[in-house]
Design a protein around this motif. Structure first.
Motif, PDB file in Angstrom:
ATOM      1  N   LEU A 201       0.864  -1.175   0.000  1.00 35.59           N
ATOM      2  CA  LEU A 201       0.000   0.000   0.000  1.00 35.59           C
ATOM      3  C   LEU A 201       0.897   1.221   0.000  1.00 35.59           C
ATOM      4  CD1 LEU A 201      -3.267   0.378   2.060  1.00 35.59           C
ATOM      5  CD2 LEU A 201      -1.809   2.310   1.584  1.00 35.59           C
ATOM      6  N   HIS A 202       0.573   2.215  -0.817  1.00 37.34           N
ATOM      7  CA  HIS A 202       1.373   3.431  -1.005  1.00 37.34           C
ATOM      8  C   HIS A 202       2.135   3.822   0.272  1.00 37.34           C
ATOM      9  CE1 HIS A 202      -1.077   3.903  -4.628  1.00 37.34           C
ATOM     10  NE2 HIS A 202      -2.135   3.755  -3.886  1.00 37.34           N
TER      11      HIS A 202
ATOM     12  N   THR B 243       0.937  14.339  -2.618  1.00 38.64           N
ATOM     13  CA  THR B 243       1.142  13.426  -1.482  1.00 38.64           C
ATOM     14  C   THR B 243      -0.139  12.672  -1.127  1.00 38.64           C
ATOM     15  OG1 THR B 243       0.610  15.234   0.040  1.00 38.64           O
ATOM     16  CG2 THR B 243       2.952  14.874  -0.496  1.00 38.64           C
ATOM     17  N   GLY B 244      -1.068  12.629  -2.089  1.00 32.76           N
ATOM     18  CA  GLY B 244      -2.287  11.851  -1.847  1.00 32.76           C
ATOM     19  C   GLY B 244      -3.221  12.551  -0.889  1.00 32.76           C
TER      20      GLY B 244
ATOM     21  N   ASP C 146     -12.673   8.650   1.629  1.00 28.54           N
ATOM     22  CA  ASP C 146     -11.384   8.589   0.935  1.00 28.54           C
ATOM     23  C   ASP C 146     -11.576   8.827  -0.570  1.00 28.54           C
ATOM     24  OD1 ASP C 146      -8.736   6.147   1.144  1.00 28.54           O
ATOM     25  OD2 ASP C 146      -9.434   7.089  -0.693  1.00 28.54           O
TER      26      ASP C 146
ATOM     27  N   ASN D 206      -2.552  11.739  -8.007  1.00 32.85           N
ATOM     28  CA  ASN D 206      -2.512  12.412  -6.702  1.00 32.85           C
ATOM     29  C   ASN D 206      -1.398  11.892  -5.810  1.00 32.85           C
ATOM     30  OD1 ASN D 206      -4.073  10.012  -6.584  1.00 32.85           O
ATOM     31  ND2 ASN D 206      -5.054  10.671  -4.703  1.00 32.85           N
TER      32      ASN D 206
ATOM     33  N   THR E 141       0.429   6.055   5.675  1.00 33.42           N
ATOM     34  CA  THR E 141       0.634   4.602   5.752  1.00 33.42           C
ATOM     35  C   THR E 141       1.651   4.263   6.835  1.00 33.42           C
ATOM     36  OG1 THR E 141       0.069   4.355   3.425  1.00 33.42           O
ATOM     37  CG2 THR E 141       1.320   2.566   4.432  1.00 33.42           C
TER      38      THR E 141
ATOM     39  N   THR F 156       3.306   6.108   2.206  1.00 33.17           N
ATOM     40  CA  THR F 156       3.183   7.547   2.528  1.00 33.17           C
ATOM     41  C   THR F 156       3.299   7.752   4.032  1.00 33.17           C
ATOM     42  OG1 THR F 156       0.815   7.376   2.910  1.00 33.17           O
ATOM     43  CG2 THR F 156       1.531   7.822   0.623  1.00 33.17           C
TER      44      THR F 156
HETATM   45  N1  3DD Z   1      -4.364   6.956  -1.214  1.00 33.46           N
HETATM   46  C1  3DD Z   1      -4.636   8.266  -1.428  1.00 33.46           C
HETATM   47  N2  3DD Z   1      -3.923   9.042  -0.592  1.00 33.46           N
HETATM   48  C2  3DD Z   1      -3.195   8.196   0.198  1.00 33.46           C
HETATM   49  C3  3DD Z   1      -2.278   8.422   1.250  1.00 33.46           C
HETATM   50  N3  3DD Z   1      -1.991   9.673   1.662  1.00 33.46           N
HETATM   51  N4  3DD Z   1      -1.693   7.362   1.855  1.00 33.46           N
HETATM   52  C4  3DD Z   1      -1.972   6.084   1.459  1.00 33.46           C
HETATM   53  C5  3DD Z   1      -2.863   5.783   0.434  1.00 33.46           C
HETATM   54  C6  3DD Z   1      -3.473   6.860  -0.190  1.00 33.46           C
HETATM   55  C7  3DD Z   1      -4.965   5.837  -1.939  1.00 33.46           C
HETATM   56  C8  3DD Z   1      -6.142   5.404  -1.134  1.00 33.46           C
HETATM   57  O1  3DD Z   1      -7.215   6.262  -1.463  1.00 33.46           O
HETATM   58  C9  3DD Z   1      -6.552   3.989  -1.400  1.00 33.46           C
HETATM   59  O2  3DD Z   1      -7.462   3.742  -0.417  1.00 33.46           O
HETATM   60  C10 3DD Z   1      -7.216   3.781  -2.725  1.00 33.46           C
HETATM   61  O3  3DD Z   1      -6.535   3.901  -3.728  1.00 33.46           O
HETATM   62  O4  3DD Z   1      -8.419   3.442  -2.700  1.00 33.46           O
END
Ligand code: 3DD
Ligand code: NAD
Length: 512
Positions: A73-74, A431-432, A258, A426, A79, A76
């Protein structure tokens, strides 16, 4: 990096041994990077009340003691807080990012060092991730995280986002059971070829009984996103799912937050950081008006872009009409659009035939999970054939200059600006989502992991979502952050609407 590399063969262009026996591999473990990551994790935790509450509720009882979690999982800052919450609840964890561009290197560094470690004596979690991985490096990382020091104590849970880790385990085990080896000539894309090459290399090094014992230890997977859930449901329907999956995406407090509000925050952030192009007044097309598309439209409208959408689903299309959005077909408007964004979870949405007609310097991006929403493979082939020139403006921002069109400057070829090479923009160019949004998603993830660790076998080979009372619990945990004050339902009122005062407040079929 203190660990010595093992002597196994180097894997593709990674210049790394296939099984490197490295405790971690990240871009930079310098004290400054570690400190920056730690500070941002501290700030993030304050904005992640759900995770904080789970640490307080379960820190003593250690519900994840004995859980060995491989996460894809990303990588970040958010995370990183998720990972350390899993560890605080007793889990052992190994981690990779689920995208070649989404790692935040300071988050990876701080996670490797951990709260008690130092850059020269890391005491955190094994992370194999860095921003800007090649495809071969990405799958090398996934293999490292799946390969625990003691194979008999490998992962017994997976936390997945998009299903790549689950896919590799399944493909490997299925080939071994069929007595077959992968054949890279069967590949349907560059990435598929790398996956098949990975499987061939593993078999060459470990023989034909590597994946089955590894898969047999895995009790379940919790899946973060729409596309990953789609892959799980397909496997369950085909009878090939090897362990139960909990669909975290369809917790209401995940996908209706989300996917919507996270993208509302992070899409325009990414477009701004990547291009510095004025969004206001520009014509934007968002393809797909589901949860992510709705958030993406709001993101661009928030900057007063003139947004239209394209959809195949009449209900989503009607919703768009009610929001005052034009519902158009891409082929009818392609020459007039300044900013394109795909949000479908489907493939071949923006084709090269569309790109050939686009305005000079039109911006093209994708906020769906995989890069195949935009025909990037065909565009890459046109570079090889000399019909297109790929010019890097900066990392994850490229000008693709068509040689043979005539509506560019001075009647020459026009260009388009593609962000994050068609991968989710994004996380590739920004940074998402922000911490407070990810807190809800990740609170669901931790609850799902606890549930699987406690009771996976009772689920069978199914894909299920968490019960509504837990969804409502996640929502409750985040209300104080907004100063929200809930009204209390009286017994009579509860009876009148057929619920209990403590909830759940909606029937299972309710659509939020
Ligand atoms: N995703 C978006 N922003 C994120 C972040 N700051 N950290 C981790 C994952 C992140 C992707 C999520 O929205 C994931 O739940 C998805 O892709 O559905
Ligand atoms: P969704 O199913 O709610 O919405 C997708 C929409 O696209 C649907 O309404 C569908 O009808 C439409 N669609 C499908 N094919 C189409 C086509 N050819 N033309 C036009 N419309 C089409 O899914 P979602 O939850 O919005 O997720 C979309 C994608 O975004 C998935 O890949 C998901 O994994 C990903 N996602 C990304 C992020 C992020 O941070 N980048 C966050 C959450 C989800």
């Amino acid at each position: 990096m203190s660990a010595t590399l093992s002597q196994s063969a180097h894997f593709l262009d990674t210049n790394l041994p296939l099984f490197a026996d490295l405790p971690h591999k990240v871009a930079d473990l310098s004290p400054a990077t570690v400190a920056f990551g730690r500070k941002e994790m501290e700030l993030a935790l304050h904005e992640m009340p759900g995770l904080l509450a789970l640490r307080e509720e379960f820190g003593d009882s250690q519900p994840l003691a004995g859980a060995r979690i491989m996460g894809s999982l990303h990588m970040t800052i958010q995370t990183a807080v998720l990972i350390e919450t899993l560890v605080e609840l007793g889990a052992e964890v190994r981690w990779v990012s689920c995208n070649i561009f989404s790692t935040q290197d300071h988050a990876a560094a701080a996670t490797v060092v951990g709260p008690e470690g130092t850059f020269d004596r890391p005491a955190g979690v094994s992370v194999y991730a860095w921003k800007g991985e090649s495809l071969a490096e990405y799958w090398w990382c996934t293999l490292q995280a799946l390969t625990w020091p003691n194979a008999e104590k490998g992962q017994n849970l997976i936390l997945d986002d998009g299903g790549d880790a689950t896919l590799l385990v399944h493909l490997g085990a299925e080939l071994e059971e069929a007595g077959k080896n992968a054949n890279p000539d069967d590949a349907t894309s560059d990435e598929h070829r790398v996956i098949l090459e990975t499987l061939v290399a593993v078999r060459a090094e470990k023989g034909d009984n590597f994946w089955r014992p590894l898969a047999a230890q895995i009790r379940g997977v919790s899946e973060e996103t729409t596309t990953g859930v789609h892959r799980l449901v397909e496997r369950a329907a085909a009878g090939t799912l090897r362990f139960p999956g909990i669909n975290v995406n369809d917790s209401v407090t995940k996908s209706k937050f989300d996917n919507v509000y996270g993208c509302r925050h992070s899409l325009v952030d990414a477009v701004n950081r990547a291009t510095d192009t004025l969004v206001s007044g520009k014509k934007a097309l968002v393809v797909g008006f589901g949860d992510v598309g709705k958030g993406s439209v709001d993101s661009l409208r928030g900057q007063y872009a003139r947004v239209a959408i394209a959809e195949v689903d009449p209900i989503c299309a009607l919703q768009a009409c009610m929001m005052g959005l034009d519902v158009v077909r891409i082929e009818d408007v392609v020459a007039d659009i300044d900013i394109f964004c795909t949000a479908t979870g489907n493939f071949n949405i923006i084709k090269v035939e569309h790109m050939l007609q686009m305005k000079h310097n039109a911006i093209v991006c994708n906020i769906g999970h995989f890069d195949n929403e935009i025909e990037m493979a065909v565009l890459e082939d046109m570079v090889k054939s000399g019909d297109v020139e790929k010019i890097e403006i900066k990392p994850q921002v490229h000008e693709w200059k068509f040689k043979n069109t005539t509506h560019g400057p001075k009647g020459g070829g026009h260009s388009i600006i593609v962000l994050a090479e068609g991968r989710l923009v994004n996380l590739g160019c920004a940074t998402g989502h922000p911490s407070l949004v990810m807190s809800a998603s990740f609170t669901n993830q931790v609850i799902a992991q606890i549930e699987l660790h406690k009771d996976a076998e009772s689920y069978g080979k199914t894909v299920t979502t968490l019960p509504k009372h837990l969804d409502e619990k996640v929502a409750r945990l985040h209300l104080d952050k907004f100063g929200a004050k809930l009204t209390v339902l009286s017994d009579e009122q509860a009876k009148y609407i057929g619920v209990t005062p403590a909830g759940p407040y909606k029937p299972e079929h309710y659509r939020y």
